[in-house]
Motif scaffolding. Structure first.
Motif, short mmCIF file in Angstrom:
data_model
loop_
_atom_site.label_atom_id
_atom_site.label_comp_id
_atom_site.label_asym_id
_atom_site.label_seq_id
_atom_site.Cartn_x
_atom_site.Cartn_y
_atom_site.Cartn_z
N SER A 96 50.03 14.21 48.30
CA SER A 96 49.19 14.65 47.18
C SER A 96 50.06 14.81 45.94
CB SER A 96 48.58 16.02 47.50
OG SER A 96 49.58 17.04 47.45
N ALA A 97 49.41 15.05 44.81
CA ALA A 97 50.13 15.53 43.63
C ALA A 97 50.77 16.87 44.01
CB ALA A 97 49.15 15.73 42.48
N TYR A 99 51.84 20.82 44.04
CA TYR A 99 51.19 22.07 43.63
C TYR A 99 52.21 23.06 43.07
CZ TYR A 99 52.69 23.87 48.25
OH TYR A 99 53.43 24.25 49.34
N ALA A 201 54.39 19.40 47.83
CA ALA A 201 53.10 18.75 47.91
C ALA A 201 52.54 18.89 49.33
CB ALA A 201 53.24 17.27 47.54
N VAL A 216 44.38 11.39 51.09
CA VAL A 216 45.19 11.75 49.92
C VAL A 216 44.30 12.02 48.70
CG1 VAL A 216 46.94 10.94 48.28
CG2 VAL A 216 47.31 10.67 50.74
N ASP A 220 44.52 15.43 46.72
CA ASP A 220 44.74 15.48 45.27
C ASP A 220 43.70 16.37 44.59
OD1 ASP A 220 47.04 13.99 44.83
OD2 ASP A 220 45.96 12.10 44.64
N SER A 221 42.44 16.20 45.00
CA SER A 221 41.34 16.98 44.43
C SER A 221 41.52 18.46 44.77
CB SER A 221 40.03 16.43 44.98
OG SER A 221 38.98 17.33 44.77
N ALA A 224 44.44 19.86 42.66
CA ALA A 224 44.02 20.02 41.25
C ALA A 224 43.19 21.30 41.09
CB ALA A 224 43.23 18.80 40.79
#
Length: 249
Positions: A96-97, A99, A201, A216, A220-221, A224
């Motif tokens: 993921s992006a 955190y 991540a 993924v 990501d969601s 976010a």
């Protein structure tokens, strides 16, 4: 959407439970180790929030270091892993992006004249570092002139011993760890800048490409939302690590 959730749940919690791999050697993300089977901290709390978002139960799967966690990606032992997102790991783990992020920098021995991380990458300089940590993977790819001296086994304490026993010029590590060590070595200097920041991540093993992509996208969601809602910032404060970790941009 419901279909995105269903697709993610099929990959991340196929039996109704998400198995979340936790790196026990990250002292910033796992702050409570009293019960090794039920670690506490930012990473376990993020895993719990993810399980809630999936509508699944949570099972934590602890690993003693990030190398062991990454090595088990193909073994079917975990569904998500909370670990530094490094290019070397991205071949086997879809990330993921980030955190949160953690600064990695250097402590230099008394008498060593460097003031910036870039200056450390100089011919004749030896850098102690913990094998297989995310920052060591970065140094393997990016150091040009300095010599990287890695511990036999992963572990920050071992890198400190190596730095001291061999009187190496610099010690690489997470800023919070090096801050404590600087106090033990009068005259040493903790550099103000950083050579990299470790992007924390949530990853999932790369199996079927389409399934991994769906998982993924959901991660990501979730990340976010966790950042924009203030969840990540609240967890950093709750566990007393907000000066040592920052919410990723």
């Amino acid at each position: 959407t419901m279909s995105m959730l269903a697709a993610a749940k099929a990959v991340l919690a196929p039996r109704g439970t998400v198995r979340a791999a936790i790196n026990m050697s990250n002292i910033l993300l796992v702050t409570n180790r009293a019960d090794p089977a039920q670690p506490g901290g930012v990473a376990p709390d993020m895993a719990a929030a993810l399980a809630d978002a999936l509508g699944a139960k949570l099972q934590l799967v602890p690993y003693k270091n990030p190398g062991a966690l990454a090595d088990s990606a193909g073994a079917g032992e975990w569904d998500v892993g909370l670990i530094g997102a490094e290019p070397a790991r991205a071949a086997i783990i879809g990330f993921s992006a980030p955190y949160a992020e953690i600064e990695a920098t250097y402590l230099v021995r008394p008498g060593v004249p460097f003031h910036t991380a870039a200056q450390v990458d100089t011919e004749g300089v030896r850098v102690a570092s913990s094998r297989r940590s995310a920052y060591t993977l970065w140094l393997e790819d990016n150091l040009r002139a300095a010599q990287l001296v890695q511990t036999e086994e992963p572990g920050a304490e071992g890198s400190w011993d190596l730095f001291q026993d061999r009187e190496l010029e610099a010690l690489a590590g997470l800023r919070s760890f090096l801050t404590g060590k600087a106090a033990e070595l009068p005259g040493s200097r903790l550099l103000d800048d950083r050579f990299t920041s470790i992007q924390q991540a949530i990853g999932t093993p790369r199996g079927d490409a389409a399934a991994c992509d769906a998982a993924v996208a959901f991660l990501d969601s979730f990340v976010a939302d966790a950042k924009s809602s203030g969840l990540v910032a609240n967890l950093l404060a709750k566990h007393g690590v907000e000066g040592k970790l920052s919410v990723a941009l």
